[in-house]
Design an enzyme around this catalytic site. Sequence first.
Site, PDB file in Angstrom:
ATOM      1  CG  ASP A  13       2.188   3.397  -8.757  1.00  0.00           C
ATOM      2  OD1 ASP A  13       2.067   3.604  -7.535  1.00  0.00           O
ATOM      3  OD2 ASP A  13       3.286   3.169  -9.307  1.00  0.00           O
ATOM      4  CG  HIS A  30      -3.367   5.365   0.076  1.00  0.00           C
ATOM      5  ND1 HIS A  30      -2.826   4.908  -1.112  1.00  0.00           N
ATOM      6  CD2 HIS A  30      -2.378   5.247   1.006  1.00  0.00           C
ATOM      7  CE1 HIS A  30      -1.566   4.531  -0.902  1.00  0.00           C
ATOM      8  NE2 HIS A  30      -1.266   4.737   0.367  1.00  0.00           N
ATOM      9  CG  LEU A 124     -17.734  -3.437 -14.399  1.00  0.00           C
ATOM     10  CD1 LEU A 124     -16.867  -3.444 -15.654  1.00  0.00           C
ATOM     11  CD2 LEU A 124     -17.474  -2.156 -13.624  1.00  0.00           C
TER      12      LEU A 124
HETATM   13  C1  IPE Z   1       1.678  -1.566  -7.604  1.00  0.00           C
HETATM   14  O1  IPE Z   1       2.105  -0.316  -7.162  1.00  0.00           O
HETATM   15  C2  IPE Z   1       0.635  -2.130  -6.677  1.00  0.00           C
HETATM   16  C3  IPE Z   1      -0.633  -1.428  -6.636  1.00  0.00           C
HETATM   17  C4  IPE Z   1      -0.993  -0.419  -7.411  1.00  0.00           C
HETATM   18  C5  IPE Z   1      -1.593  -1.907  -5.666  1.00  0.00           C
HETATM   19  P1  IPE Z   1       3.418  -0.174  -6.252  1.00  0.00           P
HETATM   20  O2  IPE Z   1       3.601   1.279  -6.020  1.00  0.00           O
HETATM   21  O3  IPE Z   1       3.316  -1.045  -5.064  1.00  0.00           O
HETATM   22  O4  IPE Z   1       4.557  -0.756  -7.204  1.00  0.00           O
HETATM   23  P2  IPE Z   1       6.107  -0.421  -7.278  1.00  0.00           P
HETATM   24  O5  IPE Z   1       6.657  -0.575  -5.897  1.00  0.00           O
HETATM   25  O6  IPE Z   1       6.236   0.992  -7.752  1.00  0.00           O
HETATM   26  O7  IPE Z   1       6.666  -1.385  -8.265  1.00  0.00           O
HETATM   27  C1  IPE Z   2      -0.786   3.133  -5.304  1.00  0.00           C
HETATM   28  O1  IPE Z   2      -0.191   4.319  -4.856  1.00  0.00           O
HETATM   29  C2  IPE Z   2      -1.666   2.512  -4.239  1.00  0.00           C
HETATM   30  C3  IPE Z   2      -1.106   1.292  -3.624  1.00  0.00           C
HETATM   31  C4  IPE Z   2      -0.004   0.707  -3.973  1.00  0.00           C
HETATM   32  C5  IPE Z   2      -1.871   0.712  -2.539  1.00  0.00           C
HETATM   33  P1  IPE Z   2       1.189   4.330  -4.099  1.00  0.00           P
HETATM   34  O2  IPE Z   2       0.924   4.254  -2.644  1.00  0.00           O
HETATM   35  O3  IPE Z   2       2.081   3.260  -4.621  1.00  0.00           O
HETATM   36  O4  IPE Z   2       1.736   5.761  -4.485  1.00  0.00           O
HETATM   37  P2  IPE Z   2       3.242   6.142  -4.832  1.00  0.00           P
HETATM   38  O5  IPE Z   2       3.698   5.217  -5.919  1.00  0.00           O
HETATM   39  O6  IPE Z   2       4.026   5.971  -3.569  1.00  0.00           O
HETATM   40  O7  IPE Z   2       3.157   7.560  -5.293  1.00  0.00           O
HETATM   41 MG    MG Z   3       3.452   3.226  -6.088  1.00  0.00          MG
END
Ligand code: IPE
Ligand code: IPE
Ligand code: MG
Length: 229
Positions: A13, A30, A124
Amino acid sequence: MNPPPQHIAIIMDGNGRWAQHKGLPRIVGHQHGVEAADAIVTTAREFGIPYLTLFAFSDENWGRPREEVEQLMQLLADFLRTKRDKMIANGVRLATIGETDRLPVTVQHSLAETIEATAAGTSLTLILALSYGARAEICRAVRRAMTAGISEITPDQLSAALDTAAYPDPDLLIRTSGEYRISNYLLWQLAYTELYFTDILWPDFSPEHLREAIAAYQRRERRFGRVTA
Ligand code: IPE
Ligand code: IPE
Ligand code: MG
């Protein structure tokens, strides 16, 4: 000291915030996130971790703006195409959990090809959680068990009907970006997993951070409800 974890699950995240802090579009976060994931796969393999599950796209992530969803799907397709040979060379076996039939057909084909091409990998198992939500997974498992004629379902039978049936439960869960929640990830499987939260944003999560997380895990006392001998 605990032995090293057999299975590490990660909630990757913070890509969006990483980009935002730099005044860049979320997609750039990303892109860097994919490179961080690639480095972590390599390191986990070097550390001898047999199973690594990465939360790459959640059920709930379908609710993001269409453009971001499309960019994420493109990145996934690019990842599969560019990293396939490296996976094969390193003995990394790809697998998925989640409702992958909701992904674009081209991505489904790339996934199927890569899963087949890497099937002989023994160092892995890389499990990508894609269009994954734990509550939906548990419901699917219950439906599978009911279809199989099981009425008095036990925890072992439910585990065996989950997408993760072939893998041990995670020993260690890592979530980056300073959020303290599970976000519908592996709810059943995390029952006795050690949780590790870090403020590092995912694109900055390095092999050294993984080493630190594993070291912290190894220092924990896992009691499983019992008392210390
Ligand atoms: C969780 O992250 C999903 C992934 C890392 C793919 P999100 O950014 O979507 O989760 P929330 O919205 O903070 O709970
Ligand atoms: C995690 O990063 C990747 C996915 C959920 C696909 P985020 O896109 O949730 O990044 P933040 O949480 O908005 O910083
Ligand atoms: Mg996120």
